[in-house]
Design a protein around this motif. Structure first.
Motif, mmCIF file in Angstrom:
data_model
loop_
_atom_site.group_PDB
_atom_site.id
_atom_site.type_symbol
_atom_site.label_atom_id
_atom_site.label_comp_id
_atom_site.label_asym_id
_atom_site.label_seq_id
_atom_site.Cartn_x
_atom_site.Cartn_y
_atom_site.Cartn_z
ATOM 1 N N HIS A 25 0.834 -1.205 0.000
ATOM 2 C CA HIS A 25 0.000 0.000 0.000
ATOM 3 C C HIS A 25 0.868 1.254 0.000
ATOM 4 O O HIS A 25 0.584 2.217 -0.732
ATOM 5 C CB HIS A 25 -0.923 -0.002 1.218
ATOM 6 C CG HIS A 25 -1.810 1.203 1.312
ATOM 7 N ND1 HIS A 25 -2.885 1.412 0.477
ATOM 8 C CD2 HIS A 25 -1.760 2.283 2.146
ATOM 9 C CE1 HIS A 25 -3.464 2.560 0.786
ATOM 10 N NE2 HIS A 25 -2.810 3.114 1.783
ATOM 11 N N TYR A 72 2.237 1.803 -3.446
ATOM 12 C CA TYR A 72 1.225 2.297 -4.382
ATOM 13 C C TYR A 72 0.925 3.768 -4.131
ATOM 14 O O TYR A 72 0.768 4.554 -5.078
ATOM 15 C CB TYR A 72 -0.043 1.457 -4.255
ATOM 16 C CG TYR A 72 -0.976 1.597 -5.430
ATOM 17 C CD1 TYR A 72 -0.742 0.899 -6.615
ATOM 18 C CD2 TYR A 72 -2.082 2.436 -5.364
ATOM 19 C CE1 TYR A 72 -1.584 1.033 -7.700
ATOM 20 C CE2 TYR A 72 -2.928 2.582 -6.457
ATOM 21 C CZ TYR A 72 -2.676 1.871 -7.622
ATOM 22 O OH TYR A 72 -3.510 2.010 -8.700
ATOM 23 N N HIS A 92 -3.511 -4.237 -9.017
ATOM 24 C CA HIS A 92 -3.935 -2.831 -9.046
ATOM 25 C C HIS A 92 -3.220 -2.020 -10.126
ATOM 26 O O HIS A 92 -3.579 -0.869 -10.364
ATOM 27 C CB HIS A 92 -3.677 -2.177 -7.690
ATOM 28 C CG HIS A 92 -4.503 -2.765 -6.580
ATOM 29 N ND1 HIS A 92 -5.849 -3.025 -6.724
ATOM 30 C CD2 HIS A 92 -4.180 -3.130 -5.319
ATOM 31 C CE1 HIS A 92 -6.308 -3.531 -5.595
ATOM 32 N NE2 HIS A 92 -5.319 -3.611 -4.733
ATOM 33 N N TYR A 93 -2.208 -2.604 -10.745
ATOM 34 C CA TYR A 93 -1.418 -1.865 -11.728
ATOM 35 C C TYR A 93 -1.992 -2.039 -13.135
ATOM 36 O O TYR A 93 -2.607 -3.060 -13.449
ATOM 37 C CB TYR A 93 0.036 -2.321 -11.674
ATOM 38 C CG TYR A 93 0.711 -1.883 -10.386
ATOM 39 C CD1 TYR A 93 1.417 -0.686 -10.319
ATOM 40 C CD2 TYR A 93 0.618 -2.654 -9.231
ATOM 41 C CE1 TYR A 93 2.011 -0.269 -9.135
ATOM 42 C CE2 TYR A 93 1.200 -2.250 -8.046
ATOM 43 C CZ TYR A 93 1.899 -1.046 -8.007
ATOM 44 O OH TYR A 93 2.467 -0.629 -6.833
ATOM 45 N N LYS A 117 1.749 1.958 -13.040
ATOM 46 C CA LYS A 117 0.551 2.350 -12.282
ATOM 47 C C LYS A 117 -0.438 3.081 -13.219
ATOM 48 O O LYS A 117 -0.025 3.926 -13.986
ATOM 49 C CB LYS A 117 0.938 3.259 -11.119
ATOM 50 C CG LYS A 117 -0.234 3.678 -10.252
ATOM 51 C CD LYS A 117 0.232 4.494 -9.063
ATOM 52 C CE LYS A 117 -0.955 4.992 -8.254
ATOM 53 N NZ LYS A 117 -0.551 5.806 -7.111
#
Length: 205
Positions: free
Chosen positions: A125, A128, A171-172, A205
């Motif tokens: 986290h 990110y 998440h990327y 990202k």
């Protein structure tokens, strides 16, 4: 004096042909092809990798920040690896206040870190949060028996399986995988039939 824990890479205290040293240096030179702008070396250890990036990539980076939990390692890095583009700070990679303290980066490197960390989700986290939109993460880890299973390595919480490693980066926008054995780093498509003990992910990202 910075002590060798058995895992810490201190080039000045190692023979030039030491396999572990060469393997770690190879990762930073591999990463040098991808870095730009403001760069974070997360868990920078003795600082040699931060220095490689600052020196090798000085024409395309603005700043290289090394962060490590060990105060002696940070002192050693500051004394040994000065470069006008680099800075070293003491910090815990799972400290939830780090994104506010350090800001955002164009690129984040974290080599051989996640296998040492119990609070895996907070670590990811933080990364990110600190990575700018469109930024690049390059993260590596050795493979093993999986999450929650002792690896036999004194300083490792566990070692992820290949599948668990790939599950970290949903998440990327995109992720490319590479595999490393010694100094050899190959893309996933070239390495799929071989035994490679370590993985590298390059995530956008």
């Amino acid at each position: 004096m910075l002590e060798d824990t058995g895992e810490r890479i201190i080039p000045e205290k190692m023979k030039i042909l030491n396999g572990l040293l060469l393997e770690h240096i190879a990762r930073y030179h591999f990463a040098s092809e991808y870095v730009y702008g403001r760069v974070l070396d997360f868990a920078s250890g003795s600082g040699y990798g931060t220095h490689i990036i600052a020196k090798t990539c000085k024409k395309k980076v603005e700043e290289v920040v090394g962060v490590d939990i060990n105060e002696e390692a940070v002192k050693y890095a500051r004394a040994t690896y000065y470069h006008p583009l680099s800075k070293f700070y003491v910090g815990n990679v799972v400290d939830s206040t780090l994104p506010d303290k350090l800001g955002q980066f164009d690129c984040i490197l974290s080599f051989e870190t996640i296998e040492h960390i119990q609070e895996e989700e907070q670590f990811l986290h933080n990364i990110y949060q600190m990575l700018k939109p469109g930024g690049t993460l390059i993260l590596s880890t050795p493979f093993g028996e999986g999450r929650g299973i002792p690896s036999g390595q004194e300083f490792h919480v566990h070692q992820l399986t290949v599948g668990q490693f790939k599950d970290l980066f949903h998440h990327y926008q995109s992720t490319e995988y590479y595999y490393q054995k010694g100094v050899l780093i190959q893309p996933e498509i070239a390495a799929e039939e071989k035994e490679f003990p370590l993985g590298i992910a390059i995530c956008k990202k």
